[in-house]
Scaffold this motif. Structure first.
Motif, PDB file in Angstrom:
ATOM      1  N   SER A  63       0.594  -1.234   0.075  1.00  0.00           N
ATOM      2  CA  SER A  63       0.046  -0.035  -0.037  1.00  0.00           C
ATOM      3  C   SER A  63       0.728   1.314   0.082  1.00  0.00           C
ATOM      4  CB  SER A  63      -0.889  -0.042   1.355  1.00  0.00           C
ATOM      5  OG  SER A  63      -1.562   1.254   1.349  1.00  0.00           O
ATOM      6  N   VAL A  85      -5.245   3.698   1.420  1.00  0.00           N
ATOM      7  CA  VAL A  85      -4.870   2.230   1.657  1.00  0.00           C
ATOM      8  C   VAL A  85      -6.098   1.701   0.779  1.00  0.00           C
ATOM      9  CG1 VAL A  85      -5.246   0.277   3.118  1.00  0.00           C
ATOM     10  CG2 VAL A  85      -3.833   2.257   3.911  1.00  0.00           C
ATOM     11  N   ALA A  88      -5.058   1.113  -2.858  1.00  0.00           N
ATOM     12  CA  ALA A  88      -4.142   0.241  -3.015  1.00  0.00           C
ATOM     13  C   ALA A  88      -5.073  -1.215  -3.170  1.00  0.00           C
ATOM     14  CB  ALA A  88      -3.285   0.056  -2.022  1.00  0.00           C
TER      15      ALA A  88
END
Length: 257
Positions: A63, A85, A88
């Motif tokens: 991430s 995040v 990701a």
């Protein structure tokens, strides 16, 4: 035998196809794609998926972590970190990966540690709920022992993840001794992968053959755990000298099938 992978940050200035080709030709099983690297180099999901089919190498995603803090006292920074995040996680889904490595949060300032544990759990709940929608696993990385880092031991990580179906990533360079590495290997029931690089005192992520750890023996112990091992580092050299140094070392000691 454990799969061996390489962090994409060891090929920072390489073209995407060059990255796949080098790893495939050296018998590497997996690439840990740093989301920040992917974004910075403006790689495309379509090309990545196409190359994954051409060069059958597994992928996981690391991430975004630079400039972020999932436990920040500042709510705006904390929420922005959660959203990065999530990006990701979506990247992992789009390229066909099943796991995202996440750096846990840290203290904004020294004080009541419980506040930061609570903030981290709030962030983790949002991340886990989102990742669950895409069937992506989250693996939290055990961090190095520097000021303001909280999650620097297996015990601290287990405390904050209680009740969450998380995995953990062991980073050998973040450990202060081989005994600490062995403790985590023995005690962690949800270890999903191991990051390997050496360290010289406080200098982390040095080449495998240059540092305090003797990887000629340690790597055998790590392989016995039979979970993926990712070679880490950062290299902007167009000749990929650090990557090739590490690959040659792995081959020399028989650490690759």
């Amino acid at each position: 035998m454990a799969d061996i992978g390489v962090s994409s940050c060891m090929m920072w200035n390489a073209q995407l196809e060059e990255m796949f080709r080098i790893l495939y030709e050296n018998g590497i099983d997996e690439m840990e794609l740093w989301a920040q690297h992917f974004q910075h180099r403006r790689f495309s999901v379509e090309e990545y998926v196409k190359l994954s089919a051409l060069y059958p190498i597994k992928s996981c995603v690391h991430s975004y972590s630079w400039d972020l803090n999932l436990a920040s006292m500042n709510e705006g920074i904390r929420q922005a970190s959660v959203e990065e995040v999530k990006k990701a996680v979506r990247l992992a889904y789009d390229i066909g990966a099943i796991e995202v490595t996440v750096h846990p949060g840290r203290e904004t300032m020294k004080g009541d540690r419980q506040i930061y544990l609570d903030y981290m759990r709030e962030s983790l709940k949002q991340i886990m709920d989102y990742a669950g929608q895409y069937h992506i696993d989250i693996s939290l990385e055990i961090m190095e022992k520097i000021p303001k880092e909280i999650f620097t031991s297996l015990e601290e990580m287990e405390k904050v993840t209680q009740g969450f179906p998380c995995f953990y990533t062991l980073d050998v360079a973040h450990c202060d001794s081989v005994e600490e590495v062995r403790h985590i290997l023995k005690s962690a029931s949800h270890l999903s992968k191991i990051h390997i690089s050496n360290r010289k005192g406080n200098q982390l992520h040095t080449p495998l053959d240059k540092g305090d750890y003797d990887f000629t023996t340690l790597l055998k112990e790590l392989e016995a755990a039979e979970i993926p091992i990712i070679i880490e580092g950062f290299d902007q050299d167009e000749k990929l000298s650090v990557l090739h140094e590490n690959l040659e070392f792995i081959k020399k000691i028989g650490g690759k099938k």
